[in-house]
Design an enzyme around this catalytic site. Structure first.
Site: not given
Length: 482
Positions: A71, A148, A172
């Site tokens: 990520k 996220s 997230s």
């Protein structure tokens, strides 16, 4: 390797195929790129890559040769541009070293083929940064895969990779897992090293791990990466056995509290209920738990939601203020509307206005919440809730570049969607989202279990039982090659 075979294999199976020579790591990487080329025009989930060859990794790790993505937030790989989901970093900033977790992912044998999309500085429950545009959900491209860790979630759900890096400061990992039909384990604070760049990210709210399609992948990868690094401030006890073995062995009878009432945010303040599909998923799982021999009853921890929300807002905004100022100083740039989204600027401005006394007051609130939750767990082994208040949200519904929202407005927008996940971040307790429900539209719906501090073993053992009793890995998203 046949693409259909590739997309159906979890990381554990794929690693075994590679280890025994039935499939080569090169064939797996080619299959991953084939799937990515097909779905990326729809999903928009990758910000760097696919790389010509996977990043260097151990050939003898437990997941040797398994394609993987990291990520675009917190974790970083040596030499790979890092964006934090923001235009502020321009073409990206490469770090000259791996973060500790990246080093462990490499040692586990994971073959990183790219970097997945994240919202700006991670403060959103969707992944729609101005920097990269919206990432879309493989179950319905008009919906978000969550945030996220939305880019990672979309890529796992679409079969590009069987497992992907994710992190969690308010939900997230778990929110994208719920929106995208995945397993999302948020570890206890300190269980996975945040070093060397952080001690306790987000005042301890932030943790690192991954998204997977199966419980055994979560458990096996957790075995490979958990544990303190030199300089870490937490040293947690090891589990009684490897996590994968615990997940395979299953759970002892548990006392499980169940609640569908929001724990924080505007839904609670305004007396509104969660989406019926999310409540129904919890009721169905509660019935399944009783059939498995667990004691289940309605109960929820007492929480001063107003004080909780105020403290959580202040932590997030002070973190954004510090992060934005640090990046701007390092790059010699001035943040403004052309480089930073409106709600990030508003949150950072509010965060910069806070005093040391404000942050010490936050610590007192968090201490009260944490000790109250510990007392609750004296009576209950686990708490079962929805993961989110809705199955997902439409693309464009939450817009981080909306100047009308301000800091409080953006916080309320986020936690209207997610009134259940932030509690475990504040307490540092582990929690897991499992894809146990389905909405009338056919979208996946997640349920969340949270456990006492450092008790991932109980979560994974129960998750293994539920997956065996009510398997979900054969459900496949419509945007998928194979």
């Amino acid at each position: 390797m046949d693409v259909d075979e590739y997309t159906r294999a979890d990381a554990t199976e794929l690693a075994e195929l590679i280890r025994t020579g039935q499939v080569s790591a090169g064939e797996a990487a080619t299959a991953a790129r084939t799937v990515l080329d097909a779905v990326e025009p729809t999903l928009n989930a990758v910000v760097e890559g696919p790389f010509d060859t996977p990043l260097a990794h151990a050939e003898d790790g437990p997941f040797a040769g398994v394609p993987f993505v990291v990520k675009d937030l917190v974790l970083h790989a040596e030499g790979v541009p890092h964006h934090m989901g923001s235009r502020l970093l321009g073409p990206g900033v490469p770090f000259p070293y791996d973060s500790e977790l990246m080093r462990r992912f490499r040692a586990a044998g994971l073959a990183t083929i790219g970097v997945s999309a994240a919202p700006e500085f991670g403060f959103s429950t969707v992944t729609e940064p101005v920097f990269h545009g919206p990432t879309r959900n493989p179950w319905d491209p008009q919906r978000s895969p969550g945030g996220s860790s939305g880019g990672s979630a979309a890529l796992v759900a679409a079969g590009v990779v069987p497992v992907a890096h994710a992190n969690d400061g308010g939900g997230s990992i778990r929110i994208p897992a719920a929106f995208s039909g995945l397993v999302g384990l948020k570890p206890s604070r300190g269980r996975v090293s945040p070093g060397p760049d952080y001690a306790d990210p987000l005042f301890g709210l932030g943790v690192e791990f991954a998204l997977t399609r199966t419980v055994r992948d979560s458990a096996g990868l957790f075995d490979a990466v958990h544990g303190a690094a030199p300089g870490d401030g937490h040293l947690l006890p090891d589990p009684p056995a490897p996590y994968r073995r615990l997940a395979e062995a299953g759970s002892r009878p548990l006392r499980i509290a169940v609640s569908t009432a929001p724990l924080c945010g505007p839904l609670l303040r305004e007396g509104r209920a969660v989406d019926p599909a999310c409540s129904q998923a919890v009721r169905d799982v509660a019935a399944a738990l009783e059939q498995l021999g667990h004691h289940v009853e309605e109960a929820a921890p007492a929480l001063d939601a107003e004080a909780f929300d105020d403290a959580n807002l202040k932590v997030w905004c002070s973190f954004l203020a510090d992060g934005l100022a640090g990046v701007a100083a390092a790059l010699g740039v001035t943040p403004g509307p052309d480089t930073v989204e409106a709600t990030t600027l508003a949150c950072a401005e509010y965060g910069a206005s806070l005093s040391a006394l404000d942050l010490y007051a936050v610590e007192r609130v968090f201490n009260t919440v944490t000790r109250g939750m510990a007392a609750f767990h004296q009576d209950y082994d686990l708490l079962l809730t929805p993961t989110a208040a809705v199955p997902n949200v439409a693309i464009g519904e939450l817009r981080g570049d909306d100047p009308s929202l301000g800091a409080q407005g953006w916080y309320d927008a986020i936690f209207t969607v997610a009134p259940f996940t932030a509690l475990a971040n504040v307490t540092g307790n582990p929690a897991i989202s499992l894809p146990m429900g389905t909405s009338p539209e056919g979208w996946p719906v997640g349920v969340q279990f949270s456990a006492p501090y450092a008790d991932e073993a109980t979560l994974l053992a129960l998750a293994g039982d539920l997956e065996r009793a009510h398997p979900w890995s054969t459900r496949r998203a419509p945007v998928l090659v194979g």
